[in-house]
Design a protein around this motif. Structure first.
Motif, short mmCIF file in Angstrom:
data_model
loop_
_atom_site.label_atom_id
_atom_site.label_comp_id
_atom_site.label_asym_id
_atom_site.label_seq_id
_atom_site.Cartn_x
_atom_site.Cartn_y
_atom_site.Cartn_z
N TYR A 1 43.14 35.52 23.02
CA TYR A 1 41.79 35.45 23.56
C TYR A 1 41.86 35.48 25.08
CZ TYR A 1 40.46 34.02 18.86
OH TYR A 1 40.25 33.97 17.51
N GLY A 2 41.15 36.36 25.68
CA GLY A 2 41.19 36.49 27.13
C GLY A 2 39.80 36.64 27.71
N SER A 3 39.73 36.63 29.02
CA SER A 3 38.44 36.76 29.69
C SER A 3 38.69 37.03 31.16
CB SER A 3 37.62 35.48 29.53
OG SER A 3 38.30 34.39 30.14
N ILE A 4 37.62 37.37 31.87
CA ILE A 4 37.64 37.37 33.33
C ILE A 4 36.76 36.22 33.78
CG2 ILE A 4 36.99 38.63 35.41
CD1 ILE A 4 37.67 41.19 34.05
N GLU A 5 37.39 35.22 34.38
CA GLU A 5 36.65 34.04 34.81
C GLU A 5 37.05 33.66 36.22
OE1 GLU A 5 35.50 31.37 31.05
OE2 GLU A 5 37.64 31.29 31.52
N TYR A 6 36.08 33.12 36.95
CA TYR A 6 36.30 32.58 38.29
C TYR A 6 36.89 33.63 39.24
CZ TYR A 6 35.67 28.30 35.63
OH TYR A 6 35.17 27.35 34.79
N ALA A 7 36.45 34.87 39.11
CA ALA A 7 36.86 35.90 40.06
C ALA A 7 36.00 35.78 41.31
CB ALA A 7 36.72 37.29 39.45
N THR A 8 36.63 35.89 42.48
CA THR A 8 35.93 35.78 43.76
C THR A 8 36.16 37.06 44.56
OG1 THR A 8 36.25 33.39 43.80
CG2 THR A 8 35.68 34.44 45.87
N ILE A 9 35.08 37.70 44.99
CA ILE A 9 35.16 38.96 45.74
C ILE A 9 34.33 38.79 47.00
CG2 ILE A 9 34.67 41.42 45.67
CD1 ILE A 9 34.91 41.27 42.62
N LYS A 10 34.96 38.96 48.16
CA LYS A 10 34.28 38.68 49.43
C LYS A 10 34.58 39.76 50.46
CE LYS A 10 33.84 35.13 53.06
NZ LYS A 10 32.36 35.19 53.05
N ASP A 11 33.53 40.19 51.16
CA ASP A 11 33.66 41.11 52.30
C ASP A 11 34.40 42.38 51.91
OD1 ASP A 11 33.27 42.01 54.85
OD2 ASP A 11 34.92 40.87 55.73
N CYS A 12 34.00 42.99 50.79
CA CYS A 12 34.66 44.19 50.28
C CYS A 12 33.68 45.36 50.26
CB CYS A 12 35.21 43.95 48.88
SG CYS A 12 36.54 42.73 48.79
N LEU A 13 34.22 46.56 50.03
CA LEU A 13 33.42 47.78 49.94
C LEU A 13 33.91 48.57 48.74
CD1 LEU A 13 32.55 50.13 52.93
CD2 LEU A 13 33.09 51.03 50.69
N PHE A 14 32.97 48.98 47.86
CA PHE A 14 33.34 49.71 46.66
C PHE A 14 32.46 50.95 46.53
CE2 PHE A 14 34.10 45.18 45.70
CZ PHE A 14 35.49 45.23 45.58
N GLN A 15 33.12 52.09 46.26
CA GLN A 15 32.41 53.35 46.09
C GLN A 15 33.03 54.09 44.91
OE1 GLN A 15 33.35 56.37 48.84
NE2 GLN A 15 31.62 57.68 48.34
N GLY A 16 32.21 54.83 44.18
CA GLY A 16 32.70 55.63 43.07
C GLY A 16 31.52 56.11 42.25
N LYS A 17 31.81 56.80 41.15
CA LYS A 17 30.71 57.16 40.25
C LYS A 17 29.94 55.90 39.89
CE LYS A 17 29.53 59.40 35.91
NZ LYS A 17 28.78 58.31 35.30
N ILE A 18 30.68 54.84 39.57
CA ILE A 18 30.12 53.49 39.59
C ILE A 18 30.89 52.76 40.69
CG2 ILE A 18 29.68 51.38 38.29
CD1 ILE A 18 30.00 53.01 35.73
#
Length: 703
Positions: free
Chosen positions: A340-357
């Motif tokens: 059993y897995g998950s994505i939890e407590y991820a922190t993303i700060k001062d970033c830039l993301f570009q793409g189809k999504i």
């Protein structure tokens, strides 16, 4: 003696000896006694030795109780092996051909970018040669680098010059860096295949430069996007040789540039750019087209799958990623193993993301969404996938973009290089076995979104998505009916008027929006209320606009000042004073805010205003009531209507519908106002109409 050593220049001493210095001292290929080495470095070198720096100790080890300066200089202490019998300057190829290694001797590698001390380890006969921390000779001798625990990517042969293929060197560095910190210096590191960041590993770059919208600078563009780069750039070329899949039909057999090792708890990435490379100019110097571009074809820039407590800081993932710049995969890929897995407590700060999504936060696509009859959970093998999900995602101070914003600046045809309908952010959950929603409470704070596409954010099968102080340049939030309890605080977004399967986010179940929606470019969805007062002054119908329930007629009305802004701000109309109401003539005069009657006939009972309302019927919400009347007709009532007012100034370019107020009596029109209202001289209002509702229109200056 090295320059500056007499003055205790420790910063200079910590730099590796250059090849010229080694030749000058006569050390090339020869053992050097510790006395001669320390003499070359001066008094400051002895101090560094006492501190443990030259012994390859970490700061903590150097601070432990150990020998004094005298003991460090003259040897005899096994805690400081680098001060054993001698130091020898060598190149890596010399170590690999070494036939008689000496235990305790320091082999100081002098290859540019790979400098550092190595010791022969006679007890090890199995460690693999990775160039950076372990070098194996042809005779099987293992030489191991002495370092403080942090890995430098150039130790492993990475060049960072934009020309050499650094894929193998970076992979070797990452393998050695597991559980440690790996450092990228400034440079362009060319990669041609996927790299994987191990669990609980920190990868640090040297900064990420701005990402320009090339369409705005096409007359001053350089030959290559790399000419505009600074800091650390991981530039991906080609298509990638490995294919990956998730539990989503739209993310099968995709290629990936950078991926976090599955179950990558504690992994951190910071201060670098991941770039899907493409040419800006062709061989003749013109802007590239489909035929002349050399465009990398990776599907995903950064893939994070089944991880907890991961962090992204000051990371840019940019270029024309075919599926997503960042893919947060909560689709339950490990279901087949029963883990059993998950994505939890991820922190993303001062970033830039570009793409189809730009940023894809996606779960699996099993089961059916809940509706009026309930929902259909997954079954069989897919059942365990319901144990997966995403929660406690926190994103702040980030910038998101689809591909359309950039590609429109290039030659015609660029857009067709990827699939249409790009979007900066997409959050789509999945159906769990115990609960219908497994993507829970993703939070976005202080984020900006830039796109020319039909949606800035797409939400589906997600509970409690939260946006605070976020703004989109264009494109609405598209929210399906399976978006539950969305929360928007102090945000600005356009509104959706295209795809019928989506709805206004304020109509989603349990939506909480505070203040009641502030739309992009000062387009407000807010309740308004104002009064139109009318009187017959000696045969002339006069009007003014007042604030409801105000004791004084001179009280300012924020709603009136916004909705009648042309007449007030541009034409100088004082809305609080009695003004003669224009009647049909050669031209429509809305400079007084309200116009009485129609050109086609002289009956003067309909009021035409300069208040612009939405063209779409779904967004026209206005209520008009008679608050007070001294009209002769006791059955007088009013209702809201619309009219096409091409002559109304200051309207939004795509809006041509203005507010009309119809005065009615019974089932038909009311009598002429001149006959209906008592003829008085400067008397009080004899008819008061109260107008309220929601206006989807551009209202400058409103808070």
């Amino acid at each position: 003696m090295r320059a500056g050593s007499n003055e205790g220049d420790t910063k200079n001493l910590l730099k590796p000896f250059t090849e010229a210095e080694i030749k000058q001292e006569g050390w090339e290929g020869k053992p050097v006694s510790r006395r001669k080495l320390l003499a070359a470095m001066g008094a400051a070198g002895a101090a560094l030795t006492a501190m443990g720096v030259l012994a390859g100790q970490s700061g903590a080890a150097a601070n432990r109780a150990g020998p004094g300066v005298h003991g460090s200089v003259y040897g005899g202490d096994p805690e400081f092996p680098l001060l054993a019998d001698c130091v020898r300057g060598v190149r890596i190829e010399e170590l690999r051909t070494e036939t008689a290694p000496v235990e305790g001797r320091v082999y100081f590698v002098t290859d540019p970018g790979q400098e550092g001390p190595f010791l022969y380890d006679p007890a090890d006969n199995s460690a693999a040669d990775n160039t950076g921390t372990v070098i194996v000779s042809a005779m099987g001798a293992r030489f191991k680098r002495r370092y403080d625990g942090n890995i430098h990517v150039k130790w492993f042969g990475a060049k960072g010059n934009g020309a050499a293929d650094d894929t193998s060197a970076i992979r070797a560095a990452l393998a050695a860096a597991r559980g440690k910190t790996m450092y990228f210096p400034p440079g362009v590191f060319r990669l041609t295949d996927t790299i994987t960041i191990p669990r609980n590993t920190f990868v640090r770059g040297s900064g990420s430069s701005s990402w320009f919208t090339f369409g705005q600078r096409r007359n001053v563009l350089p030959d290559s996007v790399l000419d505009m780069e600074n800091g650390t750039v991981l530039a991906f070329f080609g298509n990638g040789s490995q294919a990956f899949s998730s539990n989503r039909a739209d993310f099968q057999n995709f290629t990936c540039a950078v991926r976090f090792e599955s179950d990558a708890d504690g992994t951190q990435l910071s201060d670098l750019k991941i770039l899907s490379h493409f040419r800006i100019r062709d061989d003749l110097g013109g802007i590239t087209t489909q035929l002349t571009d050399e465009h990398a074809m990776y599907d995903v820039g950064l893939w994070i799958d089944n991880a907890e407590h991961v962090k992204l800081n000051r990371v840019s993932v940019v270029g024309y990623w075919q599926k997503a710049g960042l893919f947060l995969d909560a689709s339950g890929r490990l279901a087949a193993t029963g883990e059993y897995g998950s994505i939890e407590y991820a922190t993303i700060k001062d970033c830039l993301f570009q793409g189809k999504i730009g940023m894809a936060v996606l779960g699996g696509d099993e089961g059916n969404p809940p509706d009026e009859t309930g929902y259909t959970p997954p079954a069989g093998d897919a059942l365990t996938e319901g144990q997966f999900g995403l929660s406690h995602l926190f994103v702040s101070d980030c910038f998101f973009s689809g591909t359309d914003h950039h590609s429109n600046g290039f030659a015609s045809g660029w857009q067709s290089r990827i699939e249409p309908d790009s979007t900066p952010i997409k959050i789509d959950g999945f159906i769990g076995s115990g609960s219908p929603y497994r993507i829970n409470n993703p939070r976005f704070v202080n984020c900006s979104i830039q796109t020319r596409e039909s949606a800035s954010i797409v939400l589906d099968r997600v509970i409690r998505p939260t946006f605070v102080n976020c703004r989109a340049e264009s494109g609405p939030i598209r929210a399906s009916k399976h978006t539950i309890q969305p929360r928007l605080i102090a945000c600005e977004f356009p509104y959706n008027r295209t795809n019928p399967i989506y709805q206004e986010i304020e109509f989603c179940q349990g939506a909480h929006i505070e203040p009641p929606f502030r739309r992009l470019g000062h387009v407000l969805l807010m309740p308004y209320e104002f009064q139109i007062e009318l009187r017959n002054n000696g045969g002339v119908i006069e009007h003014r606009v007042t604030k409801p329930n105000a004791i004084q007629a001179t009280a300012k009305s924020k709603a009136a000042e916004a909705l009648f802004r042309y007449a007030i701000a541009e034409a100088g109309w004082n809305y609080m004073q009695w003004t003669p109401t224009p009647v049909p003539g050669s031209t429509d005069d809305f400079a007084k805010g309200i116009y009485l009657g129609e050109k086609s006939f002289t009956a003067k009972y309909n009021l035409y205003t300069s208040v612009i309302i939405d063209n779409a019927a779904d967004y026209q919400e206005v209520e008009v009531t008679v608050a007070d009347s001294r009209a002769a007709d006791a059955n007088l009532w009013a209702r809201a209507g619309t009219f096409s007012a091409q002559a109304v100034p200051y309207r939004m370019s795509s809006y041509s519908t203005a507010l009309k107020i119809e005065l009615r009596s019974g089932t038909g029109p009311a009598a002429n106002l001149t006959a209906n209202l008592p003829n008085e001289t400067n008397g009080p209002a004899s008819l008061v109409l109260r107008v309220r509702g929601k206006f989807y229109e551009q209202t400058y200056g409103m808070a």
